[in-house]
Design a protein around this motif. Structure first.
Motif, PDB file in Angstrom:
ATOM      1  N   VAL A  10       2.127  -8.737   4.187  1.00  0.00           N
ATOM      2  CA  VAL A  10       0.910  -8.442   3.432  1.00  0.00           C
ATOM      3  C   VAL A  10      -0.237  -8.212   4.409  1.00  0.00           C
ATOM      4  O   VAL A  10      -0.507  -9.048   5.272  1.00  0.00           O
ATOM      5  CB  VAL A  10       0.556  -9.592   2.467  1.00  0.00           C
ATOM      6  CG1 VAL A  10      -0.755  -9.293   1.741  1.00  0.00           C
ATOM      7  CG2 VAL A  10       1.673  -9.803   1.462  1.00  0.00           C
ATOM      8  N   LEU A 121       3.031  -4.478   1.898  1.00  0.00           N
ATOM      9  CA  LEU A 121       2.088  -4.464   0.787  1.00  0.00           C
ATOM     10  C   LEU A 121       0.660  -4.527   1.325  1.00  0.00           C
ATOM     11  O   LEU A 121       0.346  -5.394   2.149  1.00  0.00           O
ATOM     12  CB  LEU A 121       2.370  -5.645  -0.140  1.00  0.00           C
ATOM     13  CG  LEU A 121       1.633  -5.718  -1.468  1.00  0.00           C
ATOM     14  CD1 LEU A 121       2.514  -6.416  -2.515  1.00  0.00           C
ATOM     15  CD2 LEU A 121       0.323  -6.470  -1.342  1.00  0.00           C
ATOM     16  N   TYR A 163       2.561   1.939   4.146  1.00  0.00           N
ATOM     17  CA  TYR A 163       2.953   0.789   3.331  1.00  0.00           C
ATOM     18  C   TYR A 163       3.744   1.236   2.104  1.00  0.00           C
ATOM     19  O   TYR A 163       3.671   2.378   1.668  1.00  0.00           O
ATOM     20  CB  TYR A 163       1.709  -0.006   2.908  1.00  0.00           C
ATOM     21  CG  TYR A 163       1.185  -0.878   4.023  1.00  0.00           C
ATOM     22  CD1 TYR A 163       1.296  -2.258   3.974  1.00  0.00           C
ATOM     23  CD2 TYR A 163       0.614  -0.317   5.166  1.00  0.00           C
ATOM     24  CE1 TYR A 163       0.846  -3.063   4.996  1.00  0.00           C
ATOM     25  CE2 TYR A 163       0.163  -1.103   6.207  1.00  0.00           C
ATOM     26  CZ  TYR A 163       0.284  -2.478   6.118  1.00  0.00           C
ATOM     27  OH  TYR A 163      -0.158  -3.271   7.150  1.00  0.00           O
ATOM     28  N   TYR A 165       3.597  -0.486  -0.956  1.00  0.00           N
ATOM     29  CA  TYR A 165       2.817  -0.734  -2.169  1.00  0.00           C
ATOM     30  C   TYR A 165       1.346  -0.947  -1.830  1.00  0.00           C
ATOM     31  O   TYR A 165       1.008  -1.491  -0.776  1.00  0.00           O
ATOM     32  CB  TYR A 165       3.347  -1.959  -2.922  1.00  0.00           C
ATOM     33  CG  TYR A 165       4.779  -1.814  -3.365  1.00  0.00           C
ATOM     34  CD1 TYR A 165       5.105  -1.129  -4.537  1.00  0.00           C
ATOM     35  CD2 TYR A 165       5.820  -2.354  -2.604  1.00  0.00           C
ATOM     36  CE1 TYR A 165       6.424  -0.990  -4.933  1.00  0.00           C
ATOM     37  CE2 TYR A 165       7.136  -2.207  -2.992  1.00  0.00           C
ATOM     38  CZ  TYR A 165       7.431  -1.528  -4.167  1.00  0.00           C
ATOM     39  OH  TYR A 165       8.745  -1.380  -4.546  1.00  0.00           O
ATOM     40  N   VAL A 179       1.437  -8.532  -7.960  1.00  0.00           N
ATOM     41  CA  VAL A 179       2.189  -8.679  -6.707  1.00  0.00           C
ATOM     42  C   VAL A 179       3.552  -9.309  -6.978  1.00  0.00           C
ATOM     43  O   VAL A 179       4.584  -8.861  -6.462  1.00  0.00           O
ATOM     44  CB  VAL A 179       1.392  -9.526  -5.695  1.00  0.00           C
ATOM     45  CG1 VAL A 179       2.258  -9.890  -4.486  1.00  0.00           C
ATOM     46  CG2 VAL A 179       0.139  -8.780  -5.239  1.00  0.00           C
ATOM     47  N   LEU A 182       5.899  -6.758  -8.488  1.00  0.00           N
ATOM     48  CA  LEU A 182       6.359  -5.781  -7.503  1.00  0.00           C
ATOM     49  C   LEU A 182       7.498  -6.348  -6.661  1.00  0.00           C
ATOM     50  O   LEU A 182       8.488  -5.661  -6.378  1.00  0.00           O
ATOM     51  CB  LEU A 182       5.201  -5.362  -6.595  1.00  0.00           C
ATOM     52  CG  LEU A 182       4.141  -4.452  -7.209  1.00  0.00           C
ATOM     53  CD1 LEU A 182       2.973  -4.271  -6.243  1.00  0.00           C
ATOM     54  CD2 LEU A 182       4.737  -3.094  -7.565  1.00  0.00           C
TER      55      LEU A 182
END
Length: 211
Positions: A10, A121, A163, A165, A179, A182
């Motif tokens: 992330v 992400l 990325y 997402y 999140v 996903l």
């Protein structure tokens, strides 16, 4: 089918709230997620626990970890090393937990290069104006630091296309569930279930032959 965890990196603009999102995910779904624990050569701060907040190592120990390829990624900030130990991540993944690494964009791309199945992400605010307002609203940094963070955000925005997402953190609770959804979907990718699919094929082939 034995469940294998997913490695998730992330990243996001400073002030986008990615750290808050990750903490809320772990709070809501403690049995599903694990936040990666980094190794560092800096000394522990009051209240920090070795193995929980960081793996505290000497510079010699850390450089030995580099030499032995024991780190997924590492970087040096203000004369101290920071990195992600492979062993801890692999242990959590083997337990079926999805492991979250919160790192900046260059580190994220290094992880993806070494581990192509990593889910990347990126977290953003709804607009650049809101990002600036959040940074100013913290009240913890001077104008020069805020300007530097915004300049850094310009550079980071150039790499978002790398990325998998893109998530907008407008309302926290909704963003956390987004999140989570996903990541659940990521588990269902065909490429992540090839062994199971092949097993079903073999069984079906056997049935068709009357076995």
């Amino acid at each position: 089918m034995e469940k294998q965890g997913i490695l998730i990196v992330v990243s996001g603009f400073s002030g986008a709230g990615k750290g808050t999102i990750m903490k809320e995910l772990l709070k809501r779904y403690p049995d599903q997620y694990a936040l990666s624990v980094s190794a560092t050569t800096r000394g522990p701060r009051p209240g920090e626990v070795d193995g929980t907040d960081y793996f505290f190592r000497t510079r010699e120990q850390f450089e030995e970890m580099i030499a032995q390829d024991e780190l997924i990624e590492y970087a040096q900030y203000v004369n101290n090393y920071y990195g992600t130990p492979k062993s801890y991540v692999q242990e959590q993944l083997s337990k079926g937990k999805d492991v979250i690494l919160e790192i900046e964009i260059q580190g994220a791309l290094k992880v993806k290069e070494k581990f192509p199945d990593t889910m990347l992400l990126f977290v953003s605010t709804p607009s650049a104006q809101i990002l600036k307002e959040r940074l100013v609203g913290r009240g913890t940094e001077d104008e020069a630091t805020i300007h530097a963070r915004l300049a850094r955000a310009v550079q980071e925005s150039e790499g978002i296309e790398n990325y998998d997402y893109f998530v907008i953190n407008d309302e926290l609770s909704e963003c956390v569930e987004n999140v989570h959804a996903l990541i659940r979907c990521e588990h269902n990718r065909v490429s992540r279930n090839i062994n199971f699919i092949n097993h079903i094929r073999e069984d079906l082939s056997g049935f068709s032959k009357g076995e």
